[in-house]
Design a protein around this motif. Structure first.
Motif, PDB file in Angstrom:
ATOM      1  N   UNK A 126       0.842  -1.205   0.000  1.00  0.00           N
ATOM      2  CA  UNK A 126       0.000   0.000   0.000  1.00  0.00           C
ATOM      3  C   UNK A 126       0.877   1.255   0.000  1.00  0.00           C
ATOM      4  N   UNK A 127       1.973   1.195   0.772  1.00  0.00           N
ATOM      5  CA  UNK A 127       2.811   2.386   0.925  1.00  0.00           C
ATOM      6  C   UNK A 127       3.618   2.655  -0.342  1.00  0.00           C
ATOM      7  N   UNK A 128       4.043   1.580  -1.016  1.00  0.00           N
ATOM      8  CA  UNK A 128       4.756   1.754  -2.295  1.00  0.00           C
ATOM      9  C   UNK A 128       3.766   2.293  -3.329  1.00  0.00           C
ATOM     10  N   UNK A 129       2.553   1.749  -3.319  1.00  0.00           N
ATOM     11  CA  UNK A 129       1.539   2.196  -4.276  1.00  0.00           C
ATOM     12  C   UNK A 129       1.226   3.676  -4.079  1.00  0.00           C
ATOM     13  N   UNK A 130       1.174   4.105  -2.805  1.00  0.00           N
ATOM     14  CA  UNK A 130       0.873   5.512  -2.551  1.00  0.00           C
ATOM     15  C   UNK A 130       1.943   6.408  -3.182  1.00  0.00           C
ATOM     16  N   UNK A 131       3.203   5.966  -3.124  1.00  0.00           N
ATOM     17  CA  UNK A 131       4.280   6.748  -3.733  1.00  0.00           C
ATOM     18  C   UNK A 131       4.077   6.834  -5.246  1.00  0.00           C
ATOM     19  N   UNK A 132       3.698   5.724  -5.840  1.00  0.00           N
ATOM     20  CA  UNK A 132       3.456   5.723  -7.296  1.00  0.00           C
ATOM     21  C   UNK A 132       2.284   6.635  -7.640  1.00  0.00           C
ATOM     22  N   UNK A 169       4.711  15.912   8.624  1.00  0.00           N
ATOM     23  CA  UNK A 169       5.010  14.741   9.449  1.00  0.00           C
ATOM     24  C   UNK A 169       3.731  14.167  10.074  1.00  0.00           C
ATOM     25  N   UNK A 170       3.808  12.893  10.449  1.00  0.00           N
ATOM     26  CA  UNK A 170       2.654  12.267  11.118  1.00  0.00           C
ATOM     27  C   UNK A 170       2.312  13.001  12.419  1.00  0.00           C
ATOM     28  N   UNK A 171       3.297  13.643  13.040  1.00  0.00           N
ATOM     29  CA  UNK A 171       3.032  14.389  14.277  1.00  0.00           C
ATOM     30  C   UNK A 171       2.080  15.550  13.994  1.00  0.00           C
ATOM     31  N   UNK A 172       2.341  16.241  12.901  1.00  0.00           N
ATOM     32  CA  UNK A 172       1.464  17.363  12.547  1.00  0.00           C
ATOM     33  C   UNK A 172       0.056  16.867  12.240  1.00  0.00           C
ATOM     34  N   UNK A 173      -0.036  15.734  11.545  1.00  0.00           N
ATOM     35  CA  UNK A 173      -1.364  15.216  11.180  1.00  0.00           C
ATOM     36  C   UNK A 173      -2.104  14.776  12.446  1.00  0.00           C
ATOM     37  N   UNK A 225      -4.104   6.250  14.062  1.00  0.00           N
ATOM     38  CA  UNK A 225      -3.502   5.237  13.183  1.00  0.00           C
ATOM     39  C   UNK A 225      -3.892   5.541  11.737  1.00  0.00           C
ATOM     40  N   UNK A 226      -3.017   5.156  10.807  1.00  0.00           N
ATOM     41  CA  UNK A 226      -3.254   5.382   9.363  1.00  0.00           C
ATOM     42  C   UNK A 226      -3.658   6.841   9.114  1.00  0.00           C
ATOM     43  N   UNK A 227      -3.017   7.757   9.816  1.00  0.00           N
ATOM     44  CA  UNK A 227      -3.407   9.167   9.723  1.00  0.00           C
ATOM     45  C   UNK A 227      -3.323   9.672   8.281  1.00  0.00           C
ATOM     46  N   UNK A 228      -4.316  10.398   7.883  1.00  0.00           N
ATOM     47  CA  UNK A 228      -4.313  10.986   6.541  1.00  0.00           C
ATOM     48  C   UNK A 228      -4.755  10.030   5.444  1.00  0.00           C
ATOM     49  N   UNK A 229      -5.038   8.779   5.794  1.00  0.00           N
ATOM     50  CA  UNK A 229      -5.467   7.805   4.778  1.00  0.00           C
ATOM     51  C   UNK A 229      -6.956   7.482   4.973  1.00  0.00           C
ATOM     52  N   UNK A 230      -7.466   6.690   4.058  1.00  0.00           N
ATOM     53  CA  UNK A 230      -8.886   6.323   4.143  1.00  0.00           C
ATOM     54  C   UNK A 230      -9.165   5.420   5.352  1.00  0.00           C
ATOM     55  N   UNK A 231      -8.119   4.790   5.886  1.00  0.00           N
ATOM     56  CA  UNK A 231      -8.314   3.883   7.034  1.00  0.00           C
ATOM     57  C   UNK A 231      -8.167   4.584   8.382  1.00  0.00           C
ATOM     58  N   UNK A 232      -7.986   5.886   8.384  1.00  0.00           N
ATOM     59  CA  UNK A 232      -7.640   6.625   9.620  1.00  0.00           C
ATOM     60  C   UNK A 232      -8.537   6.271  10.818  1.00  0.00           C
ATOM     61  N   UNK A 233      -7.907   6.088  11.985  1.00  0.00           N
ATOM     62  CA  UNK A 233      -8.654   5.850  13.232  1.00  0.00           C
ATOM     63  C   UNK A 233      -8.108   6.811  14.291  1.00  0.00           C
TER      64      UNK A 233
END
Ligand SMILES: C[S@@+](CC[C@H](N)C(=O)[O-])C[C@H]1O[C@@H](n2cnc3c(N)ncnc32)[C@H](O)[C@@H]1O
Length: 254
Positions: free
Chosen positions: A42-48, A143-147, A206-214
């Motif tokens: 998923x993370x490689x795909x996000x980069x693409x 950064x994830x901290x900011x999110x 968790x999964x901050x900024x993504x569709x799975x965010x919790x």
């Protein structure tokens, strides 16, 4: 001269990519991506996806580098990590000399911001030390901290207060002295469980900024078990998880 650009791409949401990063992405000939196994596809795909979305030409390409396996027989954690970094440097060096032209520009898409808990800068410094024809630049990212703070709508620090950023492993040695706010990353073990302080406030994401965010927030004594369960379920469902949290003690008023 060959150049490597370390480009911070934010922590999951493609809309966090800055205008400066977009300009840098468009200058890159070859993107080097560490392949961390199928769980992180998923993370490689996000980069693409980021490249497809923001690059306005089709002359760039991706080269995947298989991440070396950490040697778990090395007992000392710092030594184990150092050996692993050395193996990565050697792999990068070989791949760069094969894939990047004499005046080419390579790109490394760094999760979040390159200055925070990421080995890319150290690897690139070592590569440049070995090759005088290689230089690098750094583009900051969200950064994830900011999110985490934005999603919970909180400040990272209390008024005039210090903030301690650490790992789950270190948190297990206790709540750091002299601060009221502790930001924990890289914690695969819900290390907040080791603290006997139920009144601590926790802001977990968790999964901050993504569709799975919790997101979960509350007093540690009230939400710790819930976070553990939600985390375990989500990890099982997606095959991987990235989470981070802020632990806050109310700062005494002078
Ligand atoms: C190797 S560090 C990289 C940090 C990154 N450079 C940054 O600026 O956020 C990975 C850790 O960052 C945190 N992290 C990164 N992205 C995250 C996200 N989208 N949601 C929650 N935590 C995240 C997690 O604690 C994870 O274990």
């Amino acid at each position: 001269m060959r150049t490597l650009s370390l480009i911070g791409i934010g922590a999951g949401d493609p809309e966090h990519v800055t205008m400066q990063a977009v300009a840098a992405l468009n200058r890159v000939d070859v993107f080097f991506v560490m392949d961390k196994g199928s769980q992180k596809d998923d993370l490689v795909q996000l980069r693409r996806d980021i490249c497809a979305r923001y690059i306005t030409h089709d002359k760039y390409r991706f080269v995947e580098i298989e991440d070396p396996v950490r040697d778990l027989s090395i007992v000392s954690y710092p030594e184990r990590v150092q050996r692993w970094h050395e193996a990565r440097v050697a792999l990068y060096q070989a791949t760069l000399s094969r894939e990047l032209g004499e005046h080419g520009r390579g790109g490394i898409l760094v999760w979040g911001d390159p200055m925070l808990y990421d080995s890319s800068l150290r690897i690139v410094e070592q590569l440049c030390a070995r090759d005088p024809q290689l230089t690098y630049d750094v583009i900051p990212g969200i950064s994830s901290i900011q999110v985490l703070c934005a999603r919970h709508r909180i400040t990272l620090n209390q008024i005039g207060g210090a903030v301690h950023i650490t790992t789950g492993r270190r948190l297990q040695q206790g709540f750091p002295a002299g601060v009221h706010d502790v930001l924990v990353m890289l914690d695969g073990e819900c290390s907040f469980r080791t603290l006997d302080e139920p009144e601590l406030q926790i802001y977990w994401g968790a999964y901050l900024g993504t569709a799975h965010e919790i997101l979960i927030a509350g007093k540690l004594g009230e939400v710790a078990t819930q976070i553990e369960q939600v985390r375990a379920d989500a990890r099982e469902r997606h095959g991987w998880i990235m989470d981070t949290y802020l632990l806050r003690r109310e700062q005494p008023r002078d």
